[in-house]
Scaffold this active site. Sequence first.
Site, PDB file in Angstrom:
ATOM      1  N   SER A 202       0.801  -1.216   0.000  1.00  0.00           N
ATOM      2  CA  SER A 202       0.000   0.000   0.000  1.00  0.00           C
ATOM      3  C   SER A 202       0.837   1.270   0.000  1.00  0.00           C
ATOM      4  CB  SER A 202      -0.949   0.002   1.198  1.00  0.00           C
ATOM      5  OG  SER A 202      -1.818  -1.100   1.164  1.00  0.00           O
ATOM      6  N   HIS A 248       0.366   4.480   4.178  1.00  0.00           N
ATOM      7  CA  HIS A 248      -0.321   5.180   3.091  1.00  0.00           C
ATOM      8  C   HIS A 248       0.130   6.633   3.002  1.00  0.00           C
ATOM      9  CE1 HIS A 248      -3.938   2.146   3.136  1.00  0.00           C
ATOM     10  NE2 HIS A 248      -2.754   1.555   3.146  1.00  0.00           N
TER      11      HIS A 248
END
Length: 297
Positions: A202, A248
């Site tokens: 991610s 993220h």
Amino acid sequence: MDQAPGSPQGPQDAQSLPTCYRHPDRDTGIRCTRCERPICPECMVSASVGFQCPECVRNGSGTGHAPSATTPRTLAGGTIPADPRLLTKILIGINLAVFLVGQIRPSFVDHLVLVGKWPPAPFVATEGVAEGQWYLLFTSMFAHQAIWHIGFNMLSLWWLGGPLEAALGRVRFLALYIVSGLAGSALTYVLAAPSSGSLGASGAIFGLFGATAVLMRRLNRDMRPIIALLVINLIFTFGMSNIAWQAHIGGLVAGVVIGYAMVHAPRERRSLIQYGVCAVVLVVVVVMTLIRTSQLV
């Protein structure tokens, strides 16, 4: 209706112009002197006579091919590959291979997970980054456990990776992917609980999100789709308790910074600035890791 070659054309009738064969949204009046395909200023390569398209220059097609023609380059200065998605496919293949091995031997993934310091939970790796296992910052980028997790990440990688690889070139795209992923891992190591485990691509994927937004702005494209998709992902990031939001955000910030350097660096110092910014982000990752390690040992 398309206008036949050689027919009268009004100078103000922009719709009658052909579009670049590589960028269908760009009108152009320039054609390759070898294959006669329409090419925009970004794609045309100067030759001894007129301009040629990247494919004709790369393949040397046609009799009398101009040896002085320059090597075609992407927007960021990389070479134009025959398969613009090759590296994206390889990265997806590596992630899938690691996932499949982990399904057969679950303990295999345990030793790839990013863990700050022993004792980790719920994973069983014997040591964490604080004990010197810095490689976990990298290996965790290719490890997944849930099918939905790897499925979502690989779909995002395919959707974002191909256009970025084509625009940046393979080496620059790989640098963006790896450094963004490491930045996400470093921020997770700094901010997450030391005994928690983190894994997944991610961080690198969010780096591609950031770079894509920068690229679309550079090309004056409609940014609403990428912004909407990014907002949706951020909502999931902060709305679900089992997602490492640190990875993220770290990847996204690194992707924006590196992406800006990739597409805005002046041509005369392009490589120096592009790889220099990647090196600076890596230095920040190392410094963050050293500071956090000093706090945990």
